[in-house]
Design a protein around this motif. Sequence first.
Motif, PDB file in Angstrom:
ATOM      1  N   UNK A  21       0.822  -1.203   0.000  1.00 26.69           N
ATOM      2  CA  UNK A  21       0.000   0.000   0.000  1.00 26.69           C
ATOM      3  C   UNK A  21       0.862   1.261   0.000  1.00 26.69           C
ATOM      4  N   UNK A  22       2.036   1.191   0.611  1.00 28.23           N
ATOM      5  CA  UNK A  22       2.971   2.308   0.517  1.00 28.23           C
ATOM      6  C   UNK A  22       3.485   2.436  -0.913  1.00 28.23           C
ATOM      7  N   UNK A  23       3.697   1.310  -1.596  1.00 31.63           N
ATOM      8  CA  UNK A  23       4.144   1.367  -2.994  1.00 31.63           C
ATOM      9  C   UNK A  23       3.061   1.996  -3.882  1.00 31.63           C
ATOM     10  N   UNK A  24       1.808   1.652  -3.643  1.00 31.79           N
ATOM     11  CA  UNK A  24       0.716   2.256  -4.402  1.00 31.79           C
ATOM     12  C   UNK A  24       0.661   3.765  -4.159  1.00 31.79           C
ATOM     13  N   UNK A  25       0.909   4.172  -2.928  1.00 31.71           N
ATOM     14  CA  UNK A  25       0.888   5.590  -2.602  1.00 31.71           C
ATOM     15  C   UNK A  25       2.069   6.313  -3.243  1.00 31.71           C
ATOM     16  N   UNK A  26       3.214   5.657  -3.307  1.00 33.71           N
ATOM     17  CA  UNK A  26       4.366   6.233  -4.020  1.00 33.71           C
ATOM     18  C   UNK A  26       4.005   6.497  -5.485  1.00 33.71           C
ATOM     19  N   UNK A  27       3.309   5.560  -6.117  1.00 33.24           N
ATOM     20  CA  UNK A  27       2.906   5.727  -7.514  1.00 33.24           C
ATOM     21  C   UNK A  27       1.945   6.900  -7.666  1.00 33.24           C
ATOM     22  N   UNK A  28       1.005   7.017  -6.719  1.00 34.62           N
ATOM     23  CA  UNK A  28       0.069   8.137  -6.744  1.00 34.62           C
ATOM     24  C   UNK A  28       0.809   9.460  -6.568  1.00 34.62           C
ATOM     25  N   UNK A  38      10.269  16.895 -13.667  1.00 31.13           N
ATOM     26  CA  UNK A  38      10.710  15.761 -14.475  1.00 31.13           C
ATOM     27  C   UNK A  38      11.859  15.028 -13.773  1.00 31.13           C
ATOM     28  N   UNK A  39      11.965  15.209 -12.457  1.00 36.36           N
ATOM     29  CA  UNK A  39      13.036  14.564 -11.696  1.00 36.36           C
ATOM     30  C   UNK A  39      12.975  13.056 -11.897  1.00 36.36           C
ATOM     31  N   UNK A  40      14.036  12.449 -12.428  1.00 33.33           N
ATOM     32  CA  UNK A  40      13.998  11.012 -12.718  1.00 33.33           C
ATOM     33  C   UNK A  40      14.069  10.151 -11.461  1.00 33.33           C
ATOM     34  N   UNK A  41      14.524  10.749 -10.353  1.00 33.91           N
ATOM     35  CA  UNK A  41      14.716   9.987  -9.124  1.00 33.91           C
ATOM     36  C   UNK A  41      13.705  10.393  -8.055  1.00 33.91           C
ATOM     37  N   UNK A  42      12.497  10.714  -8.474  1.00 29.25           N
ATOM     38  CA  UNK A  42      11.497  11.254  -7.558  1.00 29.25           C
ATOM     39  C   UNK A  42      11.197  10.291  -6.406  1.00 29.25           C
ATOM     40  N   UNK A  43      10.923   9.042  -6.741  1.00 33.61           N
ATOM     41  CA  UNK A  43      10.587   8.070  -5.699  1.00 33.61           C
ATOM     42  C   UNK A  43      11.783   7.826  -4.782  1.00 33.61           C
ATOM     43  N   UNK A  44      12.981   7.769  -5.369  1.00 33.89           N
ATOM     44  CA  UNK A  44      14.187   7.589  -4.553  1.00 33.89           C
ATOM     45  C   UNK A  44      14.373   8.749  -3.575  1.00 33.89           C
ATOM     46  N   UNK A  67       6.686  13.345   4.751  1.00 31.78           N
ATOM     47  CA  UNK A  67       7.852  13.243   3.865  1.00 31.78           C
ATOM     48  C   UNK A  67       7.451  13.445   2.409  1.00 31.78           C
ATOM     49  N   UNK A  68       6.254  13.019   2.027  1.00 31.35           N
ATOM     50  CA  UNK A  68       5.772  13.284   0.669  1.00 31.35           C
ATOM     51  C   UNK A  68       5.628  14.780   0.443  1.00 31.35           C
ATOM     52  N   UNK A  69       5.063  15.479   1.406  1.00 30.85           N
ATOM     53  CA  UNK A  69       4.906  16.931   1.274  1.00 30.85           C
ATOM     54  C   UNK A  69       6.270  17.604   1.183  1.00 30.85           C
ATOM     55  N   UNK A  70       7.183  17.225   2.048  1.00 23.95           N
ATOM     56  CA  UNK A  70       8.527  17.807   2.039  1.00 23.95           C
ATOM     57  C   UNK A  70       9.212  17.583   0.696  1.00 23.95           C
ATOM     58  N   UNK A  71       9.112  16.351   0.175  1.00 20.46           N
ATOM     59  CA  UNK A  71       9.758  16.034  -1.099  1.00 20.46           C
ATOM     60  C   UNK A  71       9.118  16.813  -2.244  1.00 20.46           C
TER      61      UNK A  71
END
Length: 235
Positions: A21-28, A38-44, A67-71
């Motif tokens: 579910x965290x992976x699904x949220x990363x995709x969202x 266009x950052x290629x390393x967004x999820x990283x 952490x999503x908001x910060x990123x």
Amino acid sequence: MPRITTIAFDADDTLWQNERYFRLTEQRFAALLAPYTDAPDLVERLIESTKRNLRFYGFGMKGFALSMVETALEVTEHRVPGTVIAEILAAGRELLTYPIETLPYVDQALAGLERDYRLILITKGDIFDQERKLAASGLADYFAAIEIVADKTAATYERLFARHTEGAEHTVMVGNSLRSDILPALEAGAFGVYVPHDLTWSYEHAEEPPASPRYARIEHLGLLEATLAAFTHAP
């Protein structure tokens, strides 16, 4: 070998699905930010932010949402609209709504083991979220004790084993994280049974310990009872 009297279990990705579910949220998250970076390393970068913030927010969905908001602010240089920030926070809250799906063999393993062993649960993360998941899983009645901790270290296990067991030497810790479940429990003097999950978060990865009569790796919990018997008869 000492007589084993207590089996301690991790919860997330040992008893039920969590990381998916965290992976699904990363995709969202990536989809929401696609129009603004266009950052290629967004999820990283999100993963690194989450790890960096563990000492402030701890483990769980609240720290992940922050952490999503910060990123999002960092990668867009604060240009991301407030409406997108609101959607990111909503995606974080949705982590509290996903169904709890127990992993294969969990119910059978717990039902069989509780006849001969004291079962306890040791999990880390947000108390509200972990209590919610445990209640939804229907597994709470199997456990004689439930501990939700901020982190898992050898000192944590020493304290909990002293509180709930006859001693570390009589206790087996079962989990999917080498870093959090197995290595510190072994350091505390317990046995460790590693049950890999194919989506274990990278933070929890570590090298397997050297061959030891106190350590075993199994593919699923259906093999746990036989492993306990092997521990008992080890030289």
